[in-house]
Scaffold this motif. Structure first.
Motif, PDB file in Angstrom:
ATOM      1  N   ASN A 142      43.696  29.144  51.707  1.00 19.69           N
ATOM      2  CA  ASN A 142      43.946  30.539  51.248  1.00 19.69           C
ATOM      3  C   ASN A 142      43.664  31.106  50.074  1.00 19.69           C
ATOM      4  OD1 ASN A 142      47.386  30.742  52.653  1.00 19.69           O
ATOM      5  ND2 ASN A 142      46.698  28.785  52.477  1.00 19.69           N
ATOM      6  N   THR A 143      43.211  30.771  49.102  1.00 23.84           N
ATOM      7  CA  THR A 143      42.261  31.307  47.870  1.00 23.84           C
ATOM      8  C   THR A 143      41.159  31.678  48.593  1.00 23.84           C
ATOM      9  OG1 THR A 143      43.109  30.073  46.086  1.00 23.84           O
ATOM     10  CG2 THR A 143      41.600  30.507  45.737  1.00 23.84           C
ATOM     11  N   GLN A 144      40.566  31.110  49.153  1.00 20.45           N
ATOM     12  CA  GLN A 144      39.277  31.558  50.372  1.00 20.45           C
ATOM     13  C   GLN A 144      39.521  33.332  50.815  1.00 20.45           C
ATOM     14  OE1 GLN A 144      37.622  29.912  53.281  1.00 20.45           O
ATOM     15  NE2 GLN A 144      35.563  30.749  53.474  1.00 20.45           N
ATOM     16  N   GLN A 145      40.372  33.213  51.940  1.00 22.31           N
ATOM     17  CA  GLN A 145      41.198  34.689  52.660  1.00 22.31           C
ATOM     18  C   GLN A 145      41.657  35.720  51.687  1.00 22.31           C
ATOM     19  OE1 GLN A 145      40.974  34.792  55.727  1.00 22.31           O
ATOM     20  NE2 GLN A 145      40.045  33.291  55.905  1.00 22.31           N
ATOM     21  N   GLY A 146      42.427  35.053  50.698  1.00 22.87           N
ATOM     22  CA  GLY A 146      42.479  36.471  49.636  1.00 22.87           C
ATOM     23  C   GLY A 146      41.528  37.189  48.310  1.00 22.87           C
ATOM     24  N   VAL A 147      40.050  35.812  48.388  1.00 29.55           N
ATOM     25  CA  VAL A 147      38.664  36.731  48.276  1.00 29.55           C
ATOM     26  C   VAL A 147      38.859  37.856  48.783  1.00 29.55           C
ATOM     27  CG1 VAL A 147      36.680  35.775  46.922  1.00 29.55           C
ATOM     28  CG2 VAL A 147      38.806  34.425  46.495  1.00 29.55           C
ATOM     29  N   ARG A 148      38.673  37.539  50.145  1.00 27.99           N
ATOM     30  CA  ARG A 148      37.776  37.978  50.848  1.00 27.99           C
ATOM     31  C   ARG A 148      39.198  38.942  51.071  1.00 27.99           C
ATOM     32  NH1 ARG A 148      35.679  33.532  55.450  1.00 27.99           N
ATOM     33  NH2 ARG A 148      33.346  32.795  54.358  1.00 27.99           N
ATOM     34  N   GLY A 149      39.761  39.296  51.323  1.00 29.49           N
ATOM     35  CA  GLY A 149      40.687  40.048  51.747  1.00 29.49           C
ATOM     36  C   GLY A 149      41.071  41.210  49.920  1.00 29.49           C
ATOM     37  N   ALA A 150      40.183  40.792  49.405  1.00 33.31           N
ATOM     38  CA  ALA A 150      40.823  41.724  47.804  1.00 33.31           C
ATOM     39  C   ALA A 150      40.028  43.143  48.459  1.00 33.31           C
ATOM     40  CB  ALA A 150      39.848  41.369  46.928  1.00 33.31           C
ATOM     41  N   SER A 151      40.500  43.988  48.074  1.00 29.23           N
ATOM     42  CA  SER A 151      40.015  45.621  48.211  1.00 29.23           C
ATOM     43  C   SER A 151      38.783  45.826  48.285  1.00 29.23           C
ATOM     44  CB  SER A 151      41.293  46.923  47.402  1.00 29.23           C
ATOM     45  OG  SER A 151      40.840  47.982  47.970  1.00 29.23           O
ATOM     46  N   LYS A 152      37.471  46.145  48.772  1.00 24.41           N
ATOM     47  CA  LYS A 152      36.284  46.793  48.883  1.00 24.41           C
ATOM     48  C   LYS A 152      37.177  48.890  48.112  1.00 24.41           C
ATOM     49  CE  LYS A 152      34.603  44.762  53.125  1.00 24.41           C
ATOM     50  NZ  LYS A 152      33.709  44.786  53.407  1.00 24.41           N
ATOM     51  N   ARG A 153      37.190  49.229  48.388  1.00 25.37           N
ATOM     52  CA  ARG A 153      37.928  50.275  48.113  1.00 25.37           C
ATOM     53  C   ARG A 153      38.197  50.189  46.255  1.00 25.37           C
ATOM     54  NH1 ARG A 153      41.726  54.607  49.470  1.00 25.37           N
ATOM     55  NH2 ARG A 153      40.148  54.587  50.921  1.00 25.37           N
ATOM     56  N   LEU A 154      38.408  49.403  45.507  1.00 28.78           N
ATOM     57  CA  LEU A 154      38.888  48.912  44.297  1.00 28.78           C
ATOM     58  C   LEU A 154      37.797  48.460  43.687  1.00 28.78           C
ATOM     59  CD1 LEU A 154      42.703  47.494  43.986  1.00 28.78           C
ATOM     60  CD2 LEU A 154      41.601  49.938  43.429  1.00 28.78           C
ATOM     61  N   THR A 155      36.782  47.326  44.843  1.00 28.52           N
ATOM     62  CA  THR A 155      35.939  46.603  44.195  1.00 28.52           C
ATOM     63  C   THR A 155      34.477  48.071  43.894  1.00 28.52           C
ATOM     64  OG1 THR A 155      36.411  45.262  44.750  1.00 28.52           O
ATOM     65  CG2 THR A 155      33.590  45.535  44.412  1.00 28.52           C
ATOM     66  N   GLU A 156      34.528  48.603  44.617  1.00 28.49           N
ATOM     67  CA  GLU A 156      33.973  50.107  44.260  1.00 28.49           C
ATOM     68  C   GLU A 156      33.998  51.275  43.278  1.00 28.49           C
ATOM     69  OE1 GLU A 156      34.089  51.559  48.796  1.00 28.49           O
ATOM     70  OE2 GLU A 156      32.599  50.492  49.474  1.00 28.49           O
ATOM     71  N   PHE A 157      35.038  51.200  43.140  1.00 30.76           N
ATOM     72  CA  PHE A 157      35.797  52.390  41.926  1.00 30.76           C
ATOM     73  C   PHE A 157      35.117  51.473  40.552  1.00 30.76           C
ATOM     74  CE2 PHE A 157      39.062  54.127  44.484  1.00 30.76           C
ATOM     75  CZ  PHE A 157      39.007  55.396  45.426  1.00 30.76           C
ATOM     76  N   ALA A 158      35.110  49.970  41.028  1.00 28.88           N
ATOM     77  CA  ALA A 158      35.256  49.248  39.681  1.00 28.88           C
ATOM     78  C   ALA A 158      33.554  49.683  39.213  1.00 28.88           C
ATOM     79  CB  ALA A 158      35.104  47.933  39.886  1.00 28.88           C
ATOM     80  N   LEU A 159      33.003  49.583  40.205  1.00 30.84           N
ATOM     81  CA  LEU A 159      31.792  49.686  40.432  1.00 30.84           C
ATOM     82  C   LEU A 159      30.999  50.835  39.497  1.00 30.84           C
ATOM     83  CD1 LEU A 159      29.854  47.875  43.461  1.00 30.84           C
ATOM     84  CD2 LEU A 159      29.476  46.737  41.078  1.00 30.84           C
ATOM     85  N   VAL A 160      31.908  51.816  40.126  1.00 27.86           N
ATOM     86  CA  VAL A 160      31.137  53.431  39.913  1.00 27.86           C
ATOM     87  C   VAL A 160      31.272  53.471  38.577  1.00 27.86           C
ATOM     88  CG1 VAL A 160      31.852  55.760  40.435  1.00 27.86           C
ATOM     89  CG2 VAL A 160      31.403  54.168  41.909  1.00 27.86           C
ATOM     90  N   LEU A 161      32.728  52.890  38.261  1.00 28.58           N
ATOM     91  CA  LEU A 161      33.007  53.192  36.778  1.00 28.58           C
ATOM     92  C   LEU A 161      32.222  52.085  35.471  1.00 28.58           C
ATOM     93  CD1 LEU A 161      36.799  53.203  37.426  1.00 28.58           C
ATOM     94  CD2 LEU A 161      34.894  54.999  36.629  1.00 28.58           C
ATOM     95  N   GLY A 162      31.046  51.280  36.026  1.00 30.39           N
ATOM     96  CA  GLY A 162      30.388  50.666  34.544  1.00 30.39           C
ATOM     97  C   GLY A 162      30.518  49.453  34.717  1.00 30.39           C
TER      98      GLY A 162
END
Length: 242
Positions: free
Chosen positions: A152-172
């Motif tokens: 379940n932890t593995q699936q939760g990590v894999r299911g994390a929002s790619k959009r939020l991750t991309e936003f975080a990368l854009v913000l540095g």
């Protein structure tokens, strides 16, 4: 009467009452006390085991603690220890498998092979490795609890929002910050789900393990009561487990 009946329907007790009546009547007129004691006898035994200090008997326990509380406490200690070890190992392992593809590709075959094995199947090895008592039952609970937490932890990590991750990368944000401030929060509900499922499996496993590999606990109580044909205590122990 209509008010009482409406209350029973709303509180979902209506289906239970006929079952209790059939059990009571059937036990009194169609079965022996050894095969199926009456519902009233089981309730009496349950209340005595819950509130009355024990006398000398075959079920073990302490002289200053009611037998059902003592044995349930022993089971809870084992489940808590096995569950704690499983959470300490399973949550970081699940995060690593979900976040790092290399870790997942190496560990997934092992997890996929061991996960379908019922925890009870490990009992003979647990007894050989640890003997009787606390250690083998804690090991069985650890095995039963570990895999739901990991998956379940593995699936939760894999299911994390790619959009939020991309936003975080854009913000540095760095990879460490994304993992700590985005993925951990996104995966948290799945982690809790895995812990809930794992705890349920651990509780079922401890009763089975205690029937064979322990000298205390609800499983030990149920099996000991079975050997002395105390079916009312068997059912009281099952009720306490529920």
């Amino acid at each position: 009467f209509s008010t009482i009946l409406g209350t029973l329907v709303r509180r979902r007790f209506l289906a239970v009452i006929p079952l209790v009546i059939v059990w009571e009547v059937g036990a009194r007129f169609g079965a022996t006390d050894t095969a199926l004691p009456a519902f009233s006898a089981v309730v009496e035994t349950f209340l005595q085991g819950l509130f009355t200090l024990p006398v000398a008997g075959p079920y073990g326990g302490a002289n200053d603690v009611p037998i059902l509380l003592y044995q349930a406490g022993s089971s809870l200690v084992r489940v808590g220890a096995g569950f704690g070890f499983a959470a300490l190992i399973g949550i970081p392992l699940g995060f690593a498998m979900g976040y790092f593809k290399t870790v997942n590709s190496n560990l997934d075959p092992i997890v996929s092979t061991l996960r379908p094995i019922p925890p009870i199947a490990w009992i003979p090895l647990a007894i050989l490795w640890f003997g009787l008592g606390m250690k083998p039952t804690i090991f069985i609970i650890f095995i039963g609890t570990l895999f739901p937490i990991v998956l379940n932890t593995q699936q939760g990590v894999r299911g994390a929002s790619k959009r939020l991750t991309e936003f975080a990368l854009v913000l540095g944000a760095s990879r460490a910050q994304i993992l700590r401030k985005v993925i951990v929060y996104e995966a948290f509900p799945s982690v809790i789900t895995g812990m809930r499922v794992g705890f349920g499996i651990g509780w079922m496993s401890v009763v089975a393990a205690e029937m064979i590999a322990a000298k205390s606990g609800l499983g030990y109580l149920i099996m000991t009561a079975r050997w002395v044909f105390a079916t009312d205590m068997v059912l009281a122990g099952m009720l306490m487990a529920a």
